[in-house]
Design a protein around this motif. Sequence first.
Motif, PDB file in Angstrom:
ATOM      1  N   LEU A 153     -51.361 -15.722  63.747  1.00 13.69           N
ATOM      2  CA  LEU A 153     -51.396 -16.030  62.324  1.00 13.69           C
ATOM      3  C   LEU A 153     -50.003 -16.240  61.743  1.00 13.69           C
ATOM      4  O   LEU A 153     -49.848 -16.885  60.706  1.00 13.69           O
ATOM      5  N   GLY A 154     -48.983 -15.672  62.387  1.00 13.73           N
ATOM      6  CA  GLY A 154     -47.642 -15.720  61.824  1.00 13.73           C
ATOM      7  C   GLY A 154     -47.015 -17.105  61.901  1.00 13.73           C
ATOM      8  O   GLY A 154     -47.271 -17.861  62.838  1.00 13.73           O
ATOM      9  N   ASN A 155     -46.199 -17.409  60.909  1.00 14.25           N
ATOM     10  CA  ASN A 155     -45.479 -18.677  60.916  1.00 14.25           C
ATOM     11  C   ASN A 155     -44.507 -18.700  62.089  1.00 14.25           C
ATOM     12  O   ASN A 155     -43.776 -17.737  62.320  1.00 14.25           O
ATOM     13  N   THR A 156     -44.478 -19.797  62.824  1.00 10.68           N
ATOM     14  CA  THR A 156     -43.740 -19.839  64.080  1.00 10.68           C
ATOM     15  C   THR A 156     -42.477 -20.686  63.996  1.00 10.68           C
ATOM     16  O   THR A 156     -42.348 -21.553  63.129  1.00 10.68           O
ATOM     17  N   PHE A 157     -41.556 -20.436  64.918  1.00  8.64           N
ATOM     18  CA  PHE A 157     -40.380 -21.293  65.057  1.00  8.64           C
ATOM     19  C   PHE A 157     -40.801 -22.752  65.211  1.00  8.64           C
ATOM     20  O   PHE A 157     -40.209 -23.648  64.620  1.00  8.64           O
ATOM     21  N   ASP A 158     -41.829 -22.991  66.032  1.00  2.72           N
ATOM     22  CA  ASP A 158     -42.265 -24.368  66.280  1.00  2.72           C
ATOM     23  C   ASP A 158     -42.707 -25.048  64.993  1.00  2.72           C
ATOM     24  O   ASP A 158     -42.358 -26.200  64.725  1.00  2.72           O
ATOM     25  N   ASN A 159     -43.494 -24.329  64.192  1.00  5.02           N
ATOM     26  CA  ASN A 159     -44.010 -24.897  62.943  1.00  5.02           C
ATOM     27  C   ASN A 159     -42.880 -25.224  61.974  1.00  5.02           C
ATOM     28  O   ASN A 159     -42.843 -26.293  61.360  1.00  5.02           O
ATOM     29  N   ILE A 160     -41.941 -24.297  61.836  1.00 11.32           N
ATOM     30  CA  ILE A 160     -40.808 -24.504  60.931  1.00 11.32           C
ATOM     31  C   ILE A 160     -39.950 -25.662  61.422  1.00 11.32           C
ATOM     32  O   ILE A 160     -39.547 -26.545  60.642  1.00 11.32           O
ATOM     33  N   ALA A 161     -39.639 -25.662  62.712  1.00 11.40           N
ATOM     34  CA  ALA A 161     -38.775 -26.703  63.261  1.00 11.40           C
ATOM     35  C   ALA A 161     -39.404 -28.085  63.124  1.00 11.40           C
ATOM     36  O   ALA A 161     -38.716 -29.063  62.800  1.00 11.40           O
ATOM     37  N   GLN A 162     -40.710 -28.189  63.349  1.00 17.03           N
ATOM     38  CA  GLN A 162     -41.380 -29.483  63.219  1.00 17.03           C
ATOM     39  C   GLN A 162     -41.289 -30.007  61.793  1.00 17.03           C
ATOM     40  O   GLN A 162     -41.021 -31.193  61.569  1.00 17.03           O
ATOM     41  N   ARG A 163     -41.497 -29.133  60.827  1.00 23.54           N
ATOM     42  CA  ARG A 163     -41.416 -29.557  59.417  1.00 23.54           C
ATOM     43  C   ARG A 163     -40.011 -30.033  59.083  1.00 23.54           C
ATOM     44  O   ARG A 163     -39.815 -31.083  58.445  1.00 23.54           O
ATOM     45  N   GLN A 284     -24.809 -24.498  50.938  1.00 27.69           N
ATOM     46  CA  GLN A 284     -24.971 -25.316  49.735  1.00 27.69           C
ATOM     47  C   GLN A 284     -25.420 -26.731  50.116  1.00 27.69           C
ATOM     48  O   GLN A 284     -24.826 -27.375  50.981  1.00 27.69           O
ATOM     49  N   GLY A 285     -26.481 -27.179  49.474  1.00 26.91           N
ATOM     50  CA  GLY A 285     -27.064 -28.474  49.798  1.00 26.91           C
ATOM     51  C   GLY A 285     -27.966 -28.471  51.008  1.00 26.91           C
ATOM     52  O   GLY A 285     -28.576 -29.492  51.342  1.00 26.91           O
ATOM     53  N   GLY A 286     -28.081 -27.318  51.695  1.00 27.84           N
ATOM     54  CA  GLY A 286     -28.869 -27.239  52.918  1.00 27.84           C
ATOM     55  C   GLY A 286     -30.359 -27.105  52.658  1.00 27.84           C
ATOM     56  O   GLY A 286     -30.794 -26.837  51.530  1.00 27.84           O
ATOM     57  N   TRP A 287     -31.146 -27.276  53.727  1.00 24.61           N
ATOM     58  CA  TRP A 287     -32.605 -27.239  53.643  1.00 24.61           C
ATOM     59  C   TRP A 287     -33.173 -26.109  54.489  1.00 24.61           C
ATOM     60  O   TRP A 287     -32.722 -25.853  55.616  1.00 24.61           O
ATOM     61  N   ALA A 364     -48.766 -25.062  56.108  1.00 30.85           N
ATOM     62  CA  ALA A 364     -48.132 -25.947  55.139  1.00 30.85           C
ATOM     63  C   ALA A 364     -46.861 -25.300  54.611  1.00 30.85           C
ATOM     64  O   ALA A 364     -46.882 -24.143  54.186  1.00 30.85           O
ATOM     65  N   LEU A 365     -45.758 -26.040  54.657  1.00 30.82           N
ATOM     66  CA  LEU A 365     -44.469 -25.521  54.208  1.00 30.82           C
ATOM     67  C   LEU A 365     -43.805 -26.536  53.289  1.00 30.82           C
ATOM     68  O   LEU A 365     -43.884 -27.739  53.506  1.00 30.82           O
ATOM     69  N   ALA A 366     -43.126 -26.026  52.281  1.00 26.98           N
ATOM     70  CA  ALA A 366     -42.298 -26.859  51.418  1.00 26.98           C
ATOM     71  C   ALA A 366     -40.891 -26.920  51.979  1.00 26.98           C
ATOM     72  O   ALA A 366     -40.442 -26.014  52.693  1.00 26.98           O
ATOM     73  N   ILE A 367     -40.182 -27.997  51.669  1.00 24.76           N
ATOM     74  CA  ILE A 367     -38.757 -28.073  51.973  1.00 24.76           C
ATOM     75  C   ILE A 367     -37.991 -27.653  50.720  1.00 24.76           C
ATOM     76  O   ILE A 367     -38.176 -28.233  49.636  1.00 24.76           O
ATOM     77  N   ALA A 368     -37.162 -26.630  50.885  1.00 25.82           N
ATOM     78  CA  ALA A 368     -36.336 -26.143  49.788  1.00 25.82           C
ATOM     79  C   ALA A 368     -34.880 -26.516  50.042  1.00 25.82           C
ATOM     80  O   ALA A 368     -34.413 -26.474  51.186  1.00 25.82           O
ATOM     81  N   GLN A 369     -34.171 -26.867  48.995  1.00 24.23           N
ATOM     82  CA  GLN A 369     -32.734 -27.156  49.075  1.00 24.23           C
ATOM     83  C   GLN A 369     -31.972 -26.113  48.264  1.00 24.23           C
ATOM     84  O   GLN A 369     -32.425 -25.688  47.205  1.00 24.23           O
ATOM     85  N   ASN A 372     -26.616 -25.261  43.868  1.00 21.69           N
ATOM     86  CA  ASN A 372     -25.871 -24.333  43.008  1.00 21.69           C
ATOM     87  C   ASN A 372     -26.358 -22.897  43.201  1.00 21.69           C
ATOM     88  O   ASN A 372     -26.599 -22.162  42.233  1.00 21.69           O
ATOM     89  N   SER A 373     -26.519 -22.525  44.467  1.00 24.30           N
ATOM     90  CA  SER A 373     -26.921 -21.167  44.867  1.00 24.30           C
ATOM     91  C   SER A 373     -28.322 -20.791  44.400  1.00 24.30           C
ATOM     92  O   SER A 373     -28.657 -19.607  44.288  1.00 24.30           O
ATOM     93  N   ARG A 374     -29.151 -21.777  44.142  1.00 21.47           N
ATOM     94  CA  ARG A 374     -30.530 -21.541  43.729  1.00 21.47           C
ATOM     95  C   ARG A 374     -31.471 -22.394  44.592  1.00 21.47           C
ATOM     96  O   ARG A 374     -31.047 -23.369  45.206  1.00 21.47           O
ATOM     97  N   VAL A 375     -32.752 -22.002  44.613  1.00 23.46           N
ATOM     98  CA  VAL A 375     -33.764 -22.723  45.382  1.00 23.46           C
ATOM     99  C   VAL A 375     -34.315 -23.878  44.555  1.00 23.46           C
ATOM    100  O   VAL A 375     -34.754 -23.695  43.418  1.00 23.46           O
ATOM    101  N   GLN A 376     -34.302 -25.057  45.155  1.00 24.24           N
ATOM    102  CA  GLN A 376     -34.903 -26.240  44.541  1.00 24.24           C
ATOM    103  C   GLN A 376     -35.866 -26.854  45.544  1.00 24.24           C
ATOM    104  O   GLN A 376     -35.477 -27.182  46.670  1.00 24.24           O
ATOM    105  N   ILE A 377     -37.136 -27.020  45.185  1.00 23.46           N
ATOM    106  CA  ILE A 377     -38.114 -27.643  46.067  1.00 23.46           C
ATOM    107  C   ILE A 377     -37.906 -29.154  46.025  1.00 23.46           C
ATOM    108  O   ILE A 377     -38.041 -29.780  44.973  1.00 23.46           O
ATOM    109  N   VAL A 378     -37.573 -29.724  47.193  1.00 25.43           N
ATOM    110  CA  VAL A 378     -37.331 -31.167  47.253  1.00 25.43           C
ATOM    111  C   VAL A 378     -38.491 -31.921  47.910  1.00 25.43           C
ATOM    112  O   VAL A 378     -38.580 -33.141  47.786  1.00 25.43           O
TER     113      VAL A 378
END
Length: 390
Positions: A153-163, A284-287, A364-369, A372-378
């Motif tokens: 049930l846990g979110n996996t490295f594979d799932n995250i990496a694919q997204r 900064q600027g990373g995903w 299902a995962l969102a991409i966050a950026q 300015n040191s805050r989370v922004q869903i891109v």
Amino acid sequence: MFNLLGFARKGARLIASLGFAAGLAACDITLPTGIGGGGEKLGDGNVTVALLVPYGSPTPGDEGLARSLENAARLAANDLGGKVDIKVYRTAGQAGTAAAVTDQAIAEGAQIIVGPLRSDAANAAAVAARDDNVNVLAFSNNTSIAGGNLFVLGNTFDNIAQRLMRYAGAQGRSRVVVVYPRTPVGQIARSSVVKATAGTNVQVVGDGSFEFSQEGIASAIPTIAQTVTSTGANAIMLTDDSAGALPLLAQLLPEQGVNPAVIKSLGLTRWDVPPQTLALPGLQGGWFTLPDPQLAANFNARYQSAYGQAPHPLAGLAYDGVAAVGALAAKNLKASAGNLTQTSGFAGVNGVFRFKGDGTIQRALAIAQVTNSRVQIVDPAPKSFSRGGF
């Protein structure tokens, strides 16, 4: 203060827990269109679930975690309107005990096992349940134990990496250096990133590995920076979390000329836990990825209202496991492998998810950026498996 060596102390259990800190979500448990058209029938439409949780474990924190998992499972059962009966079994956090209570649960009528927590106990439970054709939905994210009658049930490295790889490729970040510790978990993380490039235009053009110690990380920084420059990379995948090497890497790599405005940082772990991680210069600027934040807030509020306290970050996994079983029961279907792996999946507290035939999971995962040191869903988390992002 960041605890650099906290990662090392997690040891082998990290692979069974990394990604569980993904945020919790809402409680829409309706069955998506496409589920339930056939498959093995349940009979009277009710199902008995054995919930295996680590009550009695000597590991600090396990007692509270067990309670949170049980609470979330019961919240799901209540939402299902009586389709699911839950019986709780104490594993004491031990593989042998997990196997024994699995035998007991099946003898007492359990049709599906939800839990246990860690991969060794989950594997032992699955072995015990195999001859009775009972499936196990474990809270682990260790894909090495998945398969047969064991689903994770846990979110996996594979799932995250694919997204991340699909999104990065679509944004032109096609040359990636993977930065990872020379540990078993680090090797698994690297392998997941390499596998995730299949079917994309992304290439892993170099490795930035290091010995896991403060001195080992610091001494590897110049070599990693040189690898980034010499390979023409335009992205780096940082596999560690904030309790491990991430703080040092995100501080020292920019000082060695790895400019985050030019070289995009990608994260295989959550960067918003703890929140001060978001202020690190190299991020900064990373995903990175996370479940739908609104769904997380909704579930936290419901749990708080029901139990008077916040849920443990792992609690949503218990809800999801029970919700999947209940969604099938609502269609008079058993929790068989064929029914569990139908392609439309399920709606859980972390958003939509589905089990694959090899026992692994897609979430299902969102991409966050980091902006300015805050989370922004891109790029929002997909709402179904019919759209991109999976």
